[in-house]
Enzyme design. Sequence first.
Site, PDB file in Angstrom:
ATOM      1  N   GLN A 128       0.830  -1.202   0.000  1.00 30.22           N
ATOM      2  CA  GLN A 128       0.000   0.000   0.000  1.00 30.22           C
ATOM      3  C   GLN A 128       0.862   1.248   0.000  1.00 30.22           C
ATOM      4  O   GLN A 128       1.630   1.470   0.927  1.00 30.22           O
ATOM      5  CB  GLN A 128      -0.920   0.022   1.217  1.00 30.22           C
ATOM      6  CG  GLN A 128      -1.937   1.157   1.184  1.00 30.22           C
ATOM      7  CD  GLN A 128      -2.854   1.142   2.382  1.00 30.22           C
ATOM      8  OE1 GLN A 128      -2.414   1.204   3.520  1.00 30.22           O
ATOM      9  NE2 GLN A 128      -4.149   1.067   2.130  1.00 30.22           N
ATOM     10  N   GLY A 129       0.757   2.078  -1.031  1.00 30.23           N
ATOM     11  CA  GLY A 129       1.501   3.327  -1.139  1.00 30.23           C
ATOM     12  C   GLY A 129       0.577   4.520  -1.005  1.00 30.23           C
ATOM     13  O   GLY A 129       0.310   5.232  -1.988  1.00 30.23           O
ATOM     14  N   SER A 131       0.343   6.660   2.405  1.00 30.58           N
ATOM     15  CA  SER A 131       0.858   7.696   3.310  1.00 30.58           C
ATOM     16  C   SER A 131       2.147   8.313   2.776  1.00 30.58           C
ATOM     17  O   SER A 131       2.938   7.655   2.102  1.00 30.58           O
ATOM     18  CB  SER A 131       1.116   7.099   4.694  1.00 30.58           C
ATOM     19  OG  SER A 131      -0.078   6.603   5.244  1.00 30.58           O
ATOM     20  N   SER A 163       3.194  -0.683   3.509  1.00 28.21           N
ATOM     21  CA  SER A 163       3.049  -2.034   4.047  1.00 28.21           C
ATOM     22  C   SER A 163       3.446  -3.099   3.032  1.00 28.21           C
ATOM     23  O   SER A 163       2.964  -3.116   1.904  1.00 28.21           O
ATOM     24  CB  SER A 163       1.596  -2.266   4.481  1.00 28.21           C
ATOM     25  OG  SER A 163       1.157  -1.248   5.344  1.00 28.21           O
ATOM     26  N   GLU A 246     -10.788  -1.455   4.276  1.00 27.67           N
ATOM     27  CA  GLU A 246      -9.761  -1.562   5.307  1.00 27.67           C
ATOM     28  C   GLU A 246     -10.376  -1.447   6.698  1.00 27.67           C
ATOM     29  O   GLU A 246     -10.056  -2.218   7.597  1.00 27.67           O
ATOM     30  CB  GLU A 246      -8.711  -0.471   5.104  1.00 27.67           C
ATOM     31  CG  GLU A 246      -7.528  -0.585   6.068  1.00 27.67           C
ATOM     32  CD  GLU A 246      -6.437   0.434   5.765  1.00 27.67           C
ATOM     33  OE1 GLU A 246      -6.785   1.530   5.278  1.00 27.67           O
ATOM     34  OE2 GLU A 246      -5.270   0.128   5.996  1.00 27.67           O
TER      35      GLU A 246
END
Length: 385
Positions: A128-129, A131, A163, A246
């Site tokens: 996951q990109g 933040s 992550s 999520e």
Amino acid sequence: MDLSYTEEEEAFRARLREWLGSVLPGLPAKPDPGDWPGRRAYDAGWQRLLYDAGYAGLHWPADAGGRGATPTQHLIFLEETERAGAPYVGANFVGLLHAGPTIAAEGTAEQRARWLPPVLRGDEIWCQGFSEPEAGSDLASLRTRAVRDGDDYVVSGSKIWTSHAEVADWCELLVRTDTQAPKHRGISWLAMRMDAPGVTVRPLRTLAGSTEFAEMFLDEVRVPVSHRVGAENDGWRVTMVTLSFERGTAFVGEVVACRRTLDALAAEARRSGRWDDAVLRRRLGRLNAEFRALWRLTQWNVSEAQASGGVPGVGGSVFKLRYSHARQELYEAAAEVLGAGDALDLDREWVLDRLSSLSYTIAAGTSQIQHNIVAERILGLPKGR
């Protein structure tokens, strides 16, 4: 809403329980937490077993490669796998619980056919990109920029807390495609290959010693326009779909795990004599009630999601808000039962789980963000007050 189980659902539970009993004893030992290639292979192997048995993407629509099971069957699956001590979703977390459901809901037929089957088989891992440094929980303040060049976007910027970046094949990436638009607009949702030229990953070690997060630097990375999910500059809406999954369903299985941990904690208290402490018993009893209530809330959220097209609603924020605090309270109680010194000696896993629990009021949107969502979208309170 009727929360009881039908004969058909209990039959599904019995078949699943029998299957788990047949495969779990044959699993290899779990790799060391720091062995990411080993962890990827272990998690992918478990996912392949689920896929071959028809349990992968159980609740996904059939036309997205899933089994099209009912919400109740999905909850039974989560309940039974956690109760049996089956492997957690692990390195497949983002693909199965965030990116996959988002592509199933928002992707084109070609995108669904390309990306969903490898996720279900465990062949491809996603990270996951979202933040970014200096953006904090204000996700819409992201500055990673994507400039259109023919059939590609050219992406430059940096991400943090990415992550599973160490072992990922793909990244669900948020980029700014219109720098002049208001910050919640001008964002697009891209699928980026992690082996593309210009991608650099630097693992970050957390308080608990793991490296599941990483910094990621993007230097003129080319991403095909065909890898954009949703319309250009409509990424904030697509992102809300991702975050709904999520907060709404990604932590559901962990509630069952927490209930199992609480049972183990009560057993340890009885063994050590701490059970005679009435204050401690009340604390454990209140936590038991809390997790039971969270499970009922989960049932309600999943049922509501199915009725509204499969995407969880803002009820997921209520769940996320309360669950993240209850998890921290659980491991504070664990420290009280085990004692600071004994906790270090008895089992290091307890210590790591307590340290990890501290991140839950930040992960997937801080508690402050969840309070705002509940206030504005559920209670109808005005913004900024």
